[in-house]
Design a protein around this motif. Structure first.
Motif, PDB file in Angstrom:
ATOM      1  N   ALA A  27       0.842  -1.193   0.000  1.00 30.97           N
ATOM      2  CA  ALA A  27       0.000   0.000   0.000  1.00 30.97           C
ATOM      3  C   ALA A  27       0.878   1.243   0.000  1.00 30.97           C
ATOM      4  O   ALA A  27       2.036   1.209   0.431  1.00 30.97           O
ATOM      5  N   GLY A  28       0.316   2.339  -0.504  1.00 31.08           N
ATOM      6  CA  GLY A  28       1.017   3.617  -0.515  1.00 31.08           C
ATOM      7  C   GLY A  28       0.080   4.728  -0.091  1.00 31.08           C
ATOM      8  O   GLY A  28      -1.112   4.703  -0.419  1.00 31.08           O
ATOM      9  N   ILE A  29       0.608   5.703   0.640  1.00 30.49           N
ATOM     10  CA  ILE A  29      -0.207   6.821   1.118  1.00 30.49           C
ATOM     11  C   ILE A  29       0.433   8.123   0.657  1.00 30.49           C
ATOM     12  O   ILE A  29       1.586   8.418   0.995  1.00 30.49           O
ATOM     13  N   ASP A  30      -0.330   8.893  -0.127  1.00 30.53           N
ATOM     14  CA  ASP A  30       0.107  10.201  -0.606  1.00 30.53           C
ATOM     15  C   ASP A  30      -0.748  11.289   0.029  1.00 30.53           C
ATOM     16  O   ASP A  30      -1.889  11.046   0.450  1.00 30.53           O
ATOM     17  N   ALA A  31      -0.202  12.491   0.077  1.00 32.30           N
ATOM     18  CA  ALA A  31      -0.940  13.626   0.625  1.00 32.30           C
ATOM     19  C   ALA A  31      -1.980  14.106  -0.373  1.00 32.30           C
ATOM     20  O   ALA A  31      -1.706  14.220  -1.568  1.00 32.30           O
ATOM     21  N   GLY A  32      -3.186  14.384   0.122  1.00 30.91           N
ATOM     22  CA  GLY A  32      -4.247  14.949  -0.692  1.00 30.91           C
ATOM     23  C   GLY A  32      -4.511  16.390  -0.286  1.00 30.91           C
ATOM     24  O   GLY A  32      -3.868  16.922   0.627  1.00 30.91           O
ATOM     25  N   PRO A  33      -5.454  17.055  -0.934  1.00 27.12           N
ATOM     26  CA  PRO A  33      -5.764  18.448  -0.582  1.00 27.12           C
ATOM     27  C   PRO A  33      -6.451  18.553   0.774  1.00 27.12           C
ATOM     28  O   PRO A  33      -7.171  17.642   1.197  1.00 27.12           O
ATOM     29  N   ASP A  34      -6.213  19.676   1.461  1.00 30.00           N
ATOM     30  CA  ASP A  34      -6.898  19.973   2.729  1.00 30.00           C
ATOM     31  C   ASP A  34      -6.731  18.857   3.755  1.00 30.00           C
ATOM     32  O   ASP A  34      -7.705  18.375   4.357  1.00 30.00           O
TER      33      ASP A  34
ATOM     34  N   SER B 155      -3.252   4.151  -2.188  1.00 28.52           N
ATOM     35  CA  SER B 155      -3.027   3.271  -3.338  1.00 28.52           C
ATOM     36  C   SER B 155      -2.723   1.872  -2.825  1.00 28.52           C
ATOM     37  O   SER B 155      -1.979   1.716  -1.851  1.00 28.52           O
ATOM     38  N   VAL B 156      -3.285   0.862  -3.471  1.00 29.79           N
ATOM     39  CA  VAL B 156      -3.078  -0.522  -3.044  1.00 29.79           C
ATOM     40  C   VAL B 156      -2.651  -1.357  -4.243  1.00 29.79           C
ATOM     41  O   VAL B 156      -3.267  -1.292  -5.315  1.00 29.79           O
ATOM     42  N   GLU B 157      -1.583  -2.130  -4.058  1.00 29.56           N
ATOM     43  CA  GLU B 157      -1.113  -3.057  -5.087  1.00 29.56           C
ATOM     44  C   GLU B 157      -1.745  -4.423  -4.848  1.00 29.56           C
ATOM     45  O   GLU B 157      -1.596  -5.009  -3.774  1.00 29.56           O
ATOM     46  N   THR B 158      -2.476  -4.918  -5.833  1.00 27.52           N
ATOM     47  CA  THR B 158      -3.077  -6.245  -5.752  1.00 27.52           C
ATOM     48  C   THR B 158      -2.619  -7.067  -6.951  1.00 27.52           C
ATOM     49  O   THR B 158      -1.912  -6.573  -7.833  1.00 27.52           O
TER      50      THR B 158
ATOM     51  N   ALA C 278       4.299  -4.322   2.645  1.00 24.68           N
ATOM     52  CA  ALA C 278       4.906  -2.999   2.763  1.00 24.68           C
ATOM     53  C   ALA C 278       3.865  -1.897   2.675  1.00 24.68           C
ATOM     54  O   ALA C 278       2.867  -2.020   1.961  1.00 24.68           O
ATOM     55  N   VAL C 279       4.127  -0.812   3.407  1.00 26.82           N
ATOM     56  CA  VAL C 279       3.356   0.427   3.295  1.00 26.82           C
ATOM     57  C   VAL C 279       4.349   1.555   3.059  1.00 26.82           C
ATOM     58  O   VAL C 279       5.314   1.708   3.812  1.00 26.82           O
ATOM     59  N   VAL C 280       4.111   2.339   2.000  1.00 30.42           N
ATOM     60  CA  VAL C 280       5.020   3.412   1.608  1.00 30.42           C
ATOM     61  C   VAL C 280       4.335   4.758   1.815  1.00 30.42           C
ATOM     62  O   VAL C 280       3.201   4.962   1.354  1.00 30.42           O
ATOM     63  N   PHE C 281       5.019   5.679   2.504  1.00 31.33           N
ATOM     64  CA  PHE C 281       4.534   7.046   2.667  1.00 31.33           C
ATOM     65  C   PHE C 281       5.280   7.956   1.701  1.00 31.33           C
ATOM     66  O   PHE C 281       6.493   7.808   1.505  1.00 31.33           O
ATOM     67  N   SER C 282       4.575   8.916   1.123  1.00 32.56           N
ATOM     68  CA  SER C 282       5.254   9.920   0.312  1.00 32.56           C
ATOM     69  C   SER C 282       5.940  10.924   1.230  1.00 32.56           C
ATOM     70  O   SER C 282       5.597  11.061   2.412  1.00 32.56           O
ATOM     71  N   GLU C 283       6.911  11.635   0.684  1.00 27.04           N
ATOM     72  CA  GLU C 283       7.651  12.633   1.464  1.00 27.04           C
ATOM     73  C   GLU C 283       6.722  13.725   1.983  1.00 27.04           C
ATOM     74  O   GLU C 283       6.812  14.139   3.149  1.00 27.04           O
ATOM     75  N   GLU C 284       5.805  14.186   1.131  1.00 24.47           N
ATOM     76  CA  GLU C 284       4.885  15.250   1.537  1.00 24.47           C
ATOM     77  C   GLU C 284       3.974  14.791   2.665  1.00 24.47           C
ATOM     78  O   GLU C 284       3.733  15.529   3.630  1.00 24.47           O
ATOM     79  N   TYR C 285       3.468  13.559   2.566  1.00 26.03           N
ATOM     80  CA  TYR C 285       2.591  13.053   3.625  1.00 26.03           C
ATOM     81  C   TYR C 285       3.366  12.863   4.923  1.00 26.03           C
ATOM     82  O   TYR C 285       2.856  13.151   6.014  1.00 26.03           O
ATOM     83  N   ALA C 286       4.611  12.377   4.836  1.00 27.28           N
ATOM     84  CA  ALA C 286       5.417  12.155   6.039  1.00 27.28           C
ATOM     85  C   ALA C 286       5.716  13.467   6.757  1.00 27.28           C
ATOM     86  O   ALA C 286       5.827  13.492   7.988  1.00 27.28           O
TER      87      ALA C 286
END
Length: 381
Positions: free
Chosen positions: A34-41, A47-50, A95-103
């Motif tokens: 899975a991956g987590i990116d920053a969204g607005p507000d 995102s999930v890899e299957t 695995a779970v990946v965070f984006s730099e902006e979200y972190a």
């Protein structure tokens, strides 16, 4: 009596048959990562890899990525279910990946949800990607055709052989958040191009203050940090030596090691002594006429390797103390355990105190093996 016993058995069988919370395989989508990116507000994008399973001989399993926005991770996960028509199953996720902006915003809420949710394993690896989105990582090309989640899991499993980062799982990150005198750290990912393919390369570390990204360590600093946190030196040490006017590289593998971190209280301040003792096996030497069987030349090799490890350790401590001001080493935790009375005075402003701690590094290297050659090959060009 027999009729009564038979009635009890039948009634019990009816009560125990079936599972009240079973799920059909056809209703599940098996997540590999899975991956987590920053969204607005202050929202996020999950995102999930299957794996898409296709029939044939042999059966084809193709990774693909689906994403959905959400106000929280749980909200995004339910939105993803509505989008795909299947419930995401994380029992095989690696695995779970965070984006730099979200972190930079803070990962505490997301990691707390993962710890709390019964469907997510707490031994899942966590990462932060630098200079790209988490979705880009999941869509990257995994070597040998595996899923990205499976590939990242394999990379973490072999880090002890030649560390370039520090493997961290969900439960370890949460423990670091809750402990005094220890800041969290996560392995860093960069997307690199290899033969027209983008491959996720795990090198270096993301350094945190509380749950927010504070900065980065490169692969060399991450290697030393791994030694200090695990109290063990592994992998290969490479250094440059000068001999007869030439400078060549030398590589040796560590065969055994002892690492000691000793905080002391002297002159009304904390001091830190770091001591390395290790044995190495010589693997490569760039000089054709360097006779390492001679005691004096053997000592030059040992001193060169010791000097390299000492310089690398001092560089790491300078980065942590003067640039990042984050105690991912866990020195504060050591002070708390060994000098609790002094810790009570320092804990309120430990980050500032940590940046001022004098550090002494001592390294002793013993070359115990030289492979199958007791002396260098003669006549080598």
């Amino acid at each position: 009596m027999r009729r009564l016993a038979l009635l009890v058995i039948v009634a019990t069988t009816m009560l125990l048959s079936g599972c009240w919370d079973y799920l059909e395989l056809e209703t599940l989508s098996f997540a590999m990562g899975a991956g987590i990116d920053a969204g607005p507000d202050d929202s996020l994008v999950l995102s999930v890899e299957t794996l898409k399973v296709e029939g044939g001989q042999p059966t084809q399993m193709t990774p693909y990525v689906t994403k959905a926005p959400g106000l929280t991770m749980f909200n995004a996960l339910r939105n993803l279910t509505n989008l795909t028509g299947k419930q995401m199953f994380f029992g095989h996720s690696h695995a779970v990946v965070f984006s730099e902006e979200y972190a930079k915003r803070g990962v505490g809420n997301a990691v707390g949800f993962m710890q709390r949710d019964v469907g997510i394993r707490t031994n899942t690896w966590l990462f932060v990607v630098r200079g790209a989105s988490a979705e880009d990582v999941l869509k990257a090309d995994a070597p040998l055709g595996t899923s990205v989640g499976h590939y990242l899991d394999r990379v973490m499993q072999v880090q002890h052989r030649n560390p370039t980062s520090i493997p961290i799982q969900i439960w370890e990150f949460n423990r670091a958040l809750s402990e005094e005198g220890l800041r969290p750290v996560l392995p860093a990912i960069e997307l690199v191009e290899i033969d027209d393919s983008k491959v996720p390369m795990v090198e270096g570390c993301a350094v945190f203050k509380q749950d927010k990204l504070a900065g980065w360590l490169d692969a060399k600093d991450a290697r030393i940090l791994s030694y200090l946190r695990s109290r063990e030196v592994t992998g290969v040490i490479v250094t440059e030596l000068e001999f007869k006017g030439e400078v060549k590289r030398v590589a040796a593998e560590v065969t055994w090691s002892k690492v000691k971190l000793e905080p002391k209280w002297e002159n009304e301040e904390v001091r830190l002594d770091i001591q390395f003792n290790l044995g190495v096996d010589l693997h490569e030497i760039g000089f054709a006429d360097f006779d390492y069987s001679q005691p004096d030349l053997k000592r030059i090799l040992e001193e060169g390797l010791a000097r390299q490890l000492k310089e690398d350790t001092e560089h790491l401590m300078h980065t942590l103390q003067k640039e990042l001001e984050s105690d991912v080493l866990g020195l504060g935790n050591l002070v708390k355990k060994k000098m609790p009375s002094h810790w009570r005075k320092l804990q309120r402003d430990w980050e500032r105190e940590f940046s001022k701690v004098p550090v002494t590094v001592k390294v002793a290297v013993l070359m115990t093996e030289t492979g199958t050659l007791a002396k260098p090959l003669k006549g080598r060009l």
